[in-house]
Motif scaffolding. Structure first.
Motif, PDB file in Angstrom:
ATOM      1  N   ALA A  18      -4.547 -41.271 -21.850  1.00 27.72           N
ATOM      2  CA  ALA A  18      -4.322 -40.054 -22.549  1.00 27.72           C
ATOM      3  C   ALA A  18      -5.371 -39.101 -22.029  1.00 27.72           C
ATOM      4  CB  ALA A  18      -4.515 -40.553 -24.000  1.00 27.72           C
ATOM      5  N   CYS A  19      -4.829 -37.721 -22.370  1.00 29.93           N
ATOM      6  CA  CYS A  19      -5.669 -36.602 -22.091  1.00 29.93           C
ATOM      7  C   CYS A  19      -6.941 -36.562 -22.933  1.00 29.93           C
ATOM      8  CB  CYS A  19      -4.820 -35.133 -22.487  1.00 29.93           C
ATOM      9  SG  CYS A  19      -3.271 -35.213 -22.250  1.00 29.93           S
ATOM     10  N   CYS A  22      -7.529 -36.697 -26.950  1.00 27.66           N
ATOM     11  CA  CYS A  22      -6.333 -37.068 -27.626  1.00 27.66           C
ATOM     12  C   CYS A  22      -6.542 -38.027 -28.707  1.00 27.66           C
ATOM     13  CB  CYS A  22      -5.339 -37.905 -26.724  1.00 27.66           C
ATOM     14  SG  CYS A  22      -3.957 -38.655 -27.285  1.00 27.66           S
ATOM     15  N   CYS A  47       4.065 -40.497 -25.705  1.00 29.01           N
ATOM     16  CA  CYS A  47       2.745 -40.349 -25.037  1.00 29.01           C
ATOM     17  C   CYS A  47       2.111 -41.910 -24.887  1.00 29.01           C
ATOM     18  CB  CYS A  47       1.897 -39.546 -25.726  1.00 29.01           C
ATOM     19  SG  CYS A  47       2.216 -37.638 -24.981  1.00 29.01           S
ATOM     20  N   ASN A 127       1.742 -36.011 -33.694  1.00 26.93           N
ATOM     21  CA  ASN A 127       1.293 -34.932 -33.111  1.00 26.93           C
ATOM     22  C   ASN A 127       2.247 -33.528 -33.020  1.00 26.93           C
ATOM     23  OD1 ASN A 127       3.278 -35.722 -31.228  1.00 26.93           O
ATOM     24  ND2 ASN A 127       1.838 -36.865 -29.787  1.00 26.93           N
ATOM     25  N   MET A 131       5.601 -34.783 -27.319  1.00 28.17           N
ATOM     26  CA  MET A 131       4.748 -34.167 -26.167  1.00 28.17           C
ATOM     27  C   MET A 131       4.886 -34.790 -24.772  1.00 28.17           C
ATOM     28  SD  MET A 131       3.027 -32.168 -27.815  1.00 28.17           S
ATOM     29  CE  MET A 131       2.372 -31.733 -29.491  1.00 28.17           C
ATOM     30  N   CYS A 206      -3.366 -32.747 -30.819  1.00 27.77           N
ATOM     31  CA  CYS A 206      -3.304 -33.097 -29.509  1.00 27.77           C
ATOM     32  C   CYS A 206      -3.729 -31.770 -28.977  1.00 27.77           C
ATOM     33  CB  CYS A 206      -1.703 -33.245 -29.368  1.00 27.77           C
ATOM     34  SG  CYS A 206      -1.029 -32.759 -27.753  1.00 27.77           S
ATOM     35  N   PRO A 207      -4.929 -31.859 -28.050  1.00 26.70           N
ATOM     36  CA  PRO A 207      -5.294 -30.563 -27.507  1.00 26.70           C
ATOM     37  C   PRO A 207      -4.526 -30.057 -26.450  1.00 26.70           C
ATOM     38  CG  PRO A 207      -6.762 -32.529 -27.181  1.00 26.70           C
ATOM     39  CD  PRO A 207      -5.496 -33.114 -27.983  1.00 26.70           C
ATOM     40  N   THR A 208      -3.692 -30.994 -25.781  1.00 27.61           N
ATOM     41  CA  THR A 208      -2.617 -30.325 -24.806  1.00 27.61           C
ATOM     42  C   THR A 208      -1.473 -29.714 -25.423  1.00 27.61           C
ATOM     43  OG1 THR A 208      -3.218 -32.411 -23.460  1.00 27.61           O
ATOM     44  CG2 THR A 208      -1.266 -31.017 -22.738  1.00 27.61           C
TER      45      THR A 208
HETATM   46  S1  SF4 Z   1       0.042 -34.855 -24.755  1.00 28.21           S
HETATM   47 FE1  SF4 Z   1      -1.268 -34.681 -26.808  1.00 28.21          FE
HETATM   48  S2  SF4 Z   1      -0.690 -36.767 -27.725  1.00 28.21           S
HETATM   49 FE2  SF4 Z   1       0.071 -37.016 -25.312  1.00 28.21          FE
HETATM   50  S3  SF4 Z   1      -1.674 -38.183 -24.138  1.00 28.21           S
HETATM   51 FE3  SF4 Z   1      -2.232 -35.796 -24.201  1.00 28.21          FE
HETATM   52  S4  SF4 Z   1      -3.424 -35.162 -26.023  1.00 28.21           S
HETATM   53 FE4  SF4 Z   1      -2.586 -37.129 -26.104  1.00 28.21          FE
END
Ligand code: SF4
Ligand SMILES: Cc1ncc(C[n+]2csc(CCOP(=O)(O)OP(=O)(O)O)c2C)c(N)n1
Ligand SMILES: [Mg+2]
Length: 290
Positions: A18-19, A22, A47, A127, A131, A206-208
């Motif tokens: 994961a990012c 997350c 995710c 989230n 995502m 969710c940072p992304t």
């Molecule tokens: S996109 Fe968001 S929910 Fe998906 S792995 Fe990355 S941080 Fe986590």
């Protein structure tokens, strides 16, 4: 008073991709620390599946199954039936699905499993968008948020999964935030000990997809509650208990202003969001008497 739970050192989710920052990964990891080795896990395309189950690697150390996107509830029912047929004891049949996999395409299967009274523990890590496939809008995306299918922030109102599950007269259902960790873990413990279906709806910053620095996940989670845009509650024995009811909320821009998905909003939209929030809280106070 929230009971503090001692967590084992052993990791049952390890080496996922994961990012950074997350919340979904942390939620899954902590839940497994509570439910332990005797957990049968199902999760749909999301995710969570993408970052844990990359052939030939598997980041879960418990028996795990990637369900078809709409089918998590039905797969859990099958697992619960097998556990019963084999007379297995002390097992948790656990589902973890995103907001899309729960509130949109998976809603029917979840509803069926809950209505049948199957002994399953279903977690929705929310989230607030699809995502895994590139941040598309779901029915749990909040008012005003930018996604790739609602570029200017489509004006929908987030579906209320807590009330949808209450309408099923489910034995136990709760909302939680990863930033209120003790409260979250106590609810996981209660949910998995429920004799019948249980549902936990956890906000998963969710940072992304939301557009905030990866070291701000907990701060964002706290602000969601402090601004009144997320609530912490439980339903059991036919009654709702509000776990935290702030007397005064922080201004919503303290939460929205930290996230790129809301950057096009200004004072007029903040006022709209605060108006909607205040109406919803007034409604909850009236219905649930807190
Ligand atoms: S996109 Fe968001 S929910 Fe998906 S792995 Fe990355 S941080 Fe986590
Ligand atoms: C029937 C079906 N439709 C679409 C997809 C593509 N798909 C896979 S994951 C996903 C998004 C999942 O969103 P969510 O449930 O919110 O989980 P997240 O990725 O946000 O963790 C989609 C649309 C699929 N796998 N199966
Ligand atoms: Mg999602």
């Amino acid at each position: 008073m929230v009971k503090v739970i001692d967590l084992p050192d052993r990791e049952l989710l390890y080496g996922h991709k994961a990012c950074p920052g997350c919340a979904a990964g942390t939620i899954a990891r902590l839940i497994l620390k509570v439910t332990g080795e005797r957990t049968f896990l199902a999760y749909p395309a999301s995710c969570l599946s993408t970052v844990t189950s990359i052939y030939p690697q598997m980041a879960f150390a418990v028996p795990s199954f990637t369900a078809p996107f709409p089918a998590t509830g039905a797969v859990l029912s099958g697992m619960a039936a097998a556990v019963k047929a084999k007379r297995m004891q002390d097992v948790t049949v656990l589902g973890m699905a995103g907001d899309g996999g729960t509130a949109d395409i998976g809603l029917q299967a979840l509803s069926g499993a809950v209505e049948r009274g199957d002994k399953i523990f279903y977690v929705c890590y929310d989230n607030e968008a699809y995502m895994n496939t590139g941040v598309q809008r779901s029915s749990l995306t909040p008012f005003g948020a930018t996604t790739t299918t609602s570029p200017a922030g489509k004006r929908g109102v987030k579906k209320n999964m807590f009330e949808i599950l209450i309408a099923h007269r489910i034995p136990y259902c709760a909302t939680a935030s990863i930033a209120h960790t003790a409260d979250f873990l106590a609810k996981v413990e209660k949910a998995r000990n429920t004799d019948g279906p249980s549902f936990l709806h956890v906000l998963a910053p969710c940072p992304t997809g939301w557009g905030f620095p990866s070291d701000q996940t907990m701060a964002i989670g706290r602000l969601a509650v402090e601004t009144g845009l997320w609530f912490l509650a439980e339903y059991e024995g036919g009654r709702v208990k509000m776990n935290l009811a702030p007397k005064n909320f922080k201004p919503v821009q303290e939460y929205l202003g930290l996230q790129k998905r809301f950057k096009h909003l200004g004072a007029a939209e903040w006022a709209l969001i605060e108006g909607q929030r205040d109406r919803e809280w007034a409604d909850m106070r009236r219905k649930w008497g807190f």
